[in-house]
Design an enzyme around this catalytic site. Structure first.
Site, PDB file in Angstrom:
ATOM      1  N   TYR A  25      49.536  39.225  36.247  1.00 16.91           N
ATOM      2  CA  TYR A  25      48.607  38.768  35.211  1.00 16.91           C
ATOM      3  C   TYR A  25      49.373  37.943  34.183  1.00 16.91           C
ATOM      4  CZ  TYR A  25      45.051  39.375  31.479  1.00 16.91           C
ATOM      5  OH  TYR A  25      44.111  39.183  30.491  1.00 16.91           O
ATOM      6  N   LYS A  75      46.446  36.468  38.377  1.00 16.62           N
ATOM      7  CA  LYS A  75      45.355  36.243  37.424  1.00 16.62           C
ATOM      8  C   LYS A  75      45.907  35.298  36.371  1.00 16.62           C
ATOM      9  CE  LYS A  75      42.407  38.446  33.953  1.00 16.62           C
ATOM     10  NZ  LYS A  75      42.077  39.694  33.210  1.00 16.62           N
TER      11      LYS A  75
END
Length: 433
Positions: free
Chosen positions: A261, A289
């Protein structure tokens, strides 16, 4: 790191000669070999001047009886797994006083790294399964008025996500307020989600940390309780070097499918493409992400690195114009059906523009403040906030009601009429552990 799993309690156990023991407590701490420390001790009857020691075999029985099996590394590779006997894992035994008593057979387990493989978890999955997901919801964690988890409301939210077309949920992420949880709560919630919904939706546990040791420990626990994949963020506040980033992520990648992320607005440090390109050589990297915009997304997808947009306002274009696989979404907590259409049914600028006022409203204050306020106004969770999060002001609450009516109440989760909550209806909880 001092975060521990729940305490198992024992009241009775029978030896060959029935012997009633005092209530026992078995503190367990999961570690890199599933448990770092196993301590079992018995009550002592001073009047009889004797003590009963719980044997290693009894400790092994307790673990097996509670379905907390120590994994045998020889079972890796698909062979049927059997609980390991605690006797074979002792590194030492010693005595030390606790509250005026003596622990006689304290058992410590060897602290060897025990990698968790995806085929070991309760609901098996593969990296390819994770890479194919298009709609992943960063699920909200609801609370009771005393600040504890409202699992009834949480389960209702999960059912709404499944019926709305979400393929996976992030448990304990930023939206789920994992940073406001103890690791006890965090791992429990992952386990609960797997046990109740793991056969219907993929469960991705946010087990990342700015401490590498803590990230390793939590990820081992997460895979041990059955999560399908892990979400990992780069170290925040105590930022590290490029080499440090690579080593941090490599420390957890071997355990199972992993999503990295990148959200510099929260961590204070961008994960540069050269780091992701190095990490992409590990087959357990499911993807990234990415919150740094669609040009960054395009740079990765051109190199066949799987990307999920981390920005709801950009996810339509990321999906259909820049090669993203899908989105890890906040808005899908509210409108899962519409987000499913946005990710699955082709380019639809009209739908994108229709929901854009809602998305802008959601992020006018730091997430998850807007989402928490919205779900409470829809009547699907209690209006309880763990501080430091604080509900949006009355003007914003009124604006949300208008947005819901413009989009259509039927497009939102729940079946209660949306309403403007009064200030006195919100509960703010400061101490919740």
């Amino acid at each position: 790191m001092g975060k521990f799993v729940s305490i198992l309690s024992l009241s009775f156990f029978f030896f060959p000669l029935p012997l009633r023991l005092q209530t026992l407590s078995l503190p367990l701490r999961l570690s890199s070999s599933v448990f770092d420390l196993l301590i079992a001790f018995s009550g002592q009857k001073e009047s009889e001047n004797r003590k009963v020691e719980i044997s290693i075999e009894m400790a092994s029985f307790l673990l097996t009886n509670q379905s907390l099996c120590i994994r045998d590394t020889s079972s890796f590779g698909g062979a049927k797994q059997q609980p390991s006997r605690a006797a074979g894992l002792i590194s030492n035994a010693y005595k030390r006083p606790i509250r005026g008593r003596t622990i006689t057979n304290a058992i410590t387990l060897e602290n060897n790294h025990l990698p968790m493989r995806s085929f070991e978890v309760k609901h098996t999955t593969s990296v390819g399964d994770i890479r194919s997901l298009r709609l992943i919801t960063a699920i909200k964690t609801p609370y009771l008025p005393d600040g504890r988890f409202d699992l009834e409301a949480y389960d209702s939210l999960l059912h709404l996500q499944i019926s709305g077309g979400a393929e996976a949920v992030i448990v304990g992420g930023t939206t789920g307020e994992g940073h406001l949880m103890s690791w006890d709560e965090h791992i429990m919630l992952i386990a609960h989600t797997v046990n109740c919904f793991g056969s219907k939706i993929k469960v991705i546990g946010n087990t990342g940390s700015n401490s590498t040791g803590e990230a390793i420990h939590a990820t081992e626990q997460g895979f041990a309780v059955g999560m399908h994949a892990a979400l990992h963020i780069n170290p925040y506040y105590g930022k590290t070097s490029i080499d440090g980033l690579v080593e941090h992520f490599n420390s957890v990648l071997d355990m199972g499918p992993t999503i990295i992320y990148n959200v510099p607005s929260r961590t204070g440090q961008d994960i540069p493409p050269k780091v992701i390109e190095v990490l992409s050589q590990n087959p357990n990297l499911a993807g990234v992400k990415e919150c740094m915009g669609n040009e960054r997304v395009k740079g990765y997808t051109d190199k066949n690195i799987v990307i999920w947009s981390g920005n709801d306002d950009e996810c339509h274009d990321s999906r259909w114009n820049f090669g993203a696989t899908g989105v890890i979404s906040v808005a899908s907590n509210l409108i899962p059906n519409l987000m499913h259409k946005l990710m699955f049914e082709g380019e639809n600028k009209e739908l994108r523009d229709k929901i854009m006022p809602l998305i802008k409203w959601l992020f006018e204050e730091p997430n998850p403040i807007g989402l928490n306020t919205a779900l409470a106004q829809l009547g699907v969770i209690r209006p309880v906030f763990r501080l430091p999060y604080y509900p949006l002001g009355v003007e914003k609450r009124e604006e949300f009601v208008k947005i819901v009516r413009e989009i259509g109440r039927e497009e939102f989760v729940g079946n209660k009429e949306v309403r403007v909550l009064g200030d006195d209806e919100f509960v703010l909880v400061g101490r919740y552990r």
